[in-house]
Design a protein around this motif. Sequence first.
Motif, PDB file in Angstrom:
ATOM      1  N   LEU A 318       0.848  -1.176   0.000  1.00 35.01           N
ATOM      2  CA  LEU A 318       0.000   0.000   0.000  1.00 35.01           C
ATOM      3  C   LEU A 318       0.887   1.229   0.000  1.00 35.01           C
ATOM      4  O   LEU A 318       1.875   1.293   0.734  1.00 35.01           O
ATOM      5  N   GLY A 319       0.563   2.215  -0.793  1.00 34.76           N
ATOM      6  CA  GLY A 319       1.368   3.426  -0.824  1.00 34.76           C
ATOM      7  C   GLY A 319       0.720   4.512  -1.646  1.00 34.76           C
ATOM      8  O   GLY A 319      -0.325   4.325  -2.255  1.00 34.76           O
ATOM      9  N   GLY A 320       1.354   5.663  -1.663  1.00 34.26           N
ATOM     10  CA  GLY A 320       0.828   6.811  -2.386  1.00 34.26           C
ATOM     11  C   GLY A 320       0.917   8.045  -1.515  1.00 34.26           C
ATOM     12  O   GLY A 320       1.574   8.049  -0.473  1.00 34.26           O
ATOM     13  N   LYS A 321       0.258   9.094  -1.917  1.00 32.62           N
ATOM     14  CA  LYS A 321       0.235  10.312  -1.116  1.00 32.62           C
ATOM     15  C   LYS A 321      -0.436  10.046   0.219  1.00 32.62           C
ATOM     16  O   LYS A 321      -1.408   9.295   0.297  1.00 32.62           O
ATOM     17  N   HIS A 322       0.102  10.672   1.259  1.00 32.35           N
ATOM     18  CA  HIS A 322      -0.380  10.323   2.595  1.00 32.35           C
ATOM     19  C   HIS A 322      -1.862  10.622   2.785  1.00 32.35           C
ATOM     20  O   HIS A 322      -2.539   9.991   3.583  1.00 32.35           O
ATOM     21  N   GLU A 323      -2.407  11.565   2.005  1.00 32.05           N
ATOM     22  CA  GLU A 323      -3.834  11.877   2.129  1.00 32.05           C
ATOM     23  C   GLU A 323      -4.707  10.675   1.767  1.00 32.05           C
ATOM     24  O   GLU A 323      -5.822  10.527   2.266  1.00 32.05           O
ATOM     25  N   ILE A 325      -3.831   7.525   2.304  1.00 31.82           N
ATOM     26  CA  ILE A 325      -3.512   6.391   3.169  1.00 31.82           C
ATOM     27  C   ILE A 325      -3.917   6.631   4.617  1.00 31.82           C
ATOM     28  O   ILE A 325      -4.508   5.764   5.266  1.00 31.82           O
ATOM     29  N   PHE A 326      -3.606   7.837   5.118  1.00 29.09           N
ATOM     30  CA  PHE A 326      -3.779   8.113   6.542  1.00 29.09           C
ATOM     31  C   PHE A 326      -5.114   8.801   6.840  1.00 29.09           C
ATOM     32  O   PHE A 326      -5.698   9.460   5.972  1.00 29.09           O
ATOM     33  N   PRO A 327      -5.589   8.683   8.084  1.00 28.26           N
ATOM     34  CA  PRO A 327      -6.754   9.457   8.505  1.00 28.26           C
ATOM     35  C   PRO A 327      -6.451  10.959   8.385  1.00 28.26           C
ATOM     36  O   PRO A 327      -5.296  11.370   8.540  1.00 28.26           O
ATOM     37  N   PRO A 328      -7.450  11.770   8.106  1.00 28.80           N
ATOM     38  CA  PRO A 328      -7.218  13.213   7.937  1.00 28.80           C
ATOM     39  C   PRO A 328      -6.599  13.847   9.182  1.00 28.80           C
ATOM     40  O   PRO A 328      -7.007  13.590  10.299  1.00 28.80           O
ATOM     41  N   GLY A 329      -5.576  14.674   8.938  1.00 28.64           N
ATOM     42  CA  GLY A 329      -5.025  15.506  10.004  1.00 28.64           C
ATOM     43  C   GLY A 329      -4.115  14.825  10.991  1.00 28.64           C
ATOM     44  O   GLY A 329      -3.762  15.428  12.003  1.00 28.64           O
ATOM     45  N   VAL A 330      -3.697  13.574  10.733  1.00 23.62           N
ATOM     46  CA  VAL A 330      -2.869  12.880  11.729  1.00 23.62           C
ATOM     47  C   VAL A 330      -1.464  12.588  11.231  1.00 23.62           C
ATOM     48  O   VAL A 330      -0.631  12.106  11.982  1.00 23.62           O
ATOM     49  N   PHE A 331      -1.197  12.880   9.953  1.00 22.62           N
ATOM     50  CA  PHE A 331       0.116  12.523   9.405  1.00 22.62           C
ATOM     51  C   PHE A 331       1.162  13.559   9.791  1.00 22.62           C
ATOM     52  O   PHE A 331       0.958  14.758   9.635  1.00 22.62           O
ATOM     53  N   ASN A 332       2.299  13.051  10.326  1.00 22.14           N
ATOM     54  CA  ASN A 332       3.439  13.917  10.619  1.00 22.14           C
ATOM     55  C   ASN A 332       4.603  13.453   9.758  1.00 22.14           C
ATOM     56  O   ASN A 332       5.026  12.307   9.839  1.00 22.14           O
ATOM     57  N   SER A 333       5.117  14.336   8.939  1.00 22.89           N
ATOM     58  CA  SER A 333       6.210  13.965   8.036  1.00 22.89           C
ATOM     59  C   SER A 333       7.516  13.838   8.794  1.00 22.89           C
ATOM     60  O   SER A 333       7.628  14.289   9.926  1.00 22.89           O
TER      61      SER A 333
END
Length: 333
Positions: A318-323, A325-333
């Motif tokens: 699974l991969g791609g832009k974090h939007e 893959i991840f729940p909204p507003g929780v991704f920290n680069s």
Amino acid sequence: MNILLSCVGRRGYIAKYFKDCLTSEDVIIGTSNSPWTSGFKYCDVKLVIPNMESPEYLPTLLQICEDKQVNLLLSFSDLDINILSNNLDKFKALGVNALVPSSEVNQICFDKYQGYEFLTQQGFATPKTYREFNLAVEDINQGKLLFPLIVKPRFGSGSLNLFKARHLKELDVFFHYAPDMLIQSQISGQEYGIDVCLNLQGEVLSVIPRRKRAMRSGETDQAEICDRPDLIDIGIRLGTALGKLGHVGPLDVDFLDNSQDLFAIDLNPRFGGGYPISHLAGGNFPELILRIAKGEKVNSQIGNYQTDIVMMKEYNILGGKHESIFPPGVFNS
């Protein structure tokens, strides 16, 4: 219908199985303690919540059920089920249909020594198990217990901290490696498993047997559906016994066949890692669960499956832009 899959983890395929049975108006909610959860892929709502060890864990789940108007709750984690089963009344008060075992059934499955006692009392074959080191040594000295022996946690999941002791020195080291370890006679033979589904009254609806071909990290990796009426009979008897104590929904049971008897090894009151082959064979437990949750009368499905089915798991990237893959507003680069 709003369905909460607690601790969805890597079980995204189960979420997909449910989604295949739902309409566009139905919602699947997945929870995890990390945004890095592949199972979120097939969840409509992805929620990152506190760890199970946190005092905020249970209140958070209850709040989710209230806010999202959850109708149906399932869990894929033994530790989570241990919490939920002791708080079923709180979920029932919110109108949640929790397909979670009763506290009594949970203890039988979660506590492997209680599971051993239950299986023995019910007349099912299971490996001789000891929780006291001295009693095991006494039987070894009397020739009643032979090496090699299995040493594993009394409360555990998968194959974590599972050891094979070849002599007394190893037995001593492994047993005292951690608290609450068990000593168990080793059964050599072919591994099997069954998937069982019970309705809300604790009645067995389906039993599907499989022969295991390979395991990975304590989970079925390769398997084939087999024609074993004896396993189906055991599944009916075992499911019925647990159903009388309050089990509902899916049940996964592991066995070893030493050509003399079928030994029950593990009881898991949830979807197990081998369920996909039962689904491929036509079992479709998610559909059965949704129907019984809606109050439909579901007739016995025992024997309704294909036998020429095999399963092999593979890595799926699974991969791609974090939007995406991840729940909204929780991704920290």
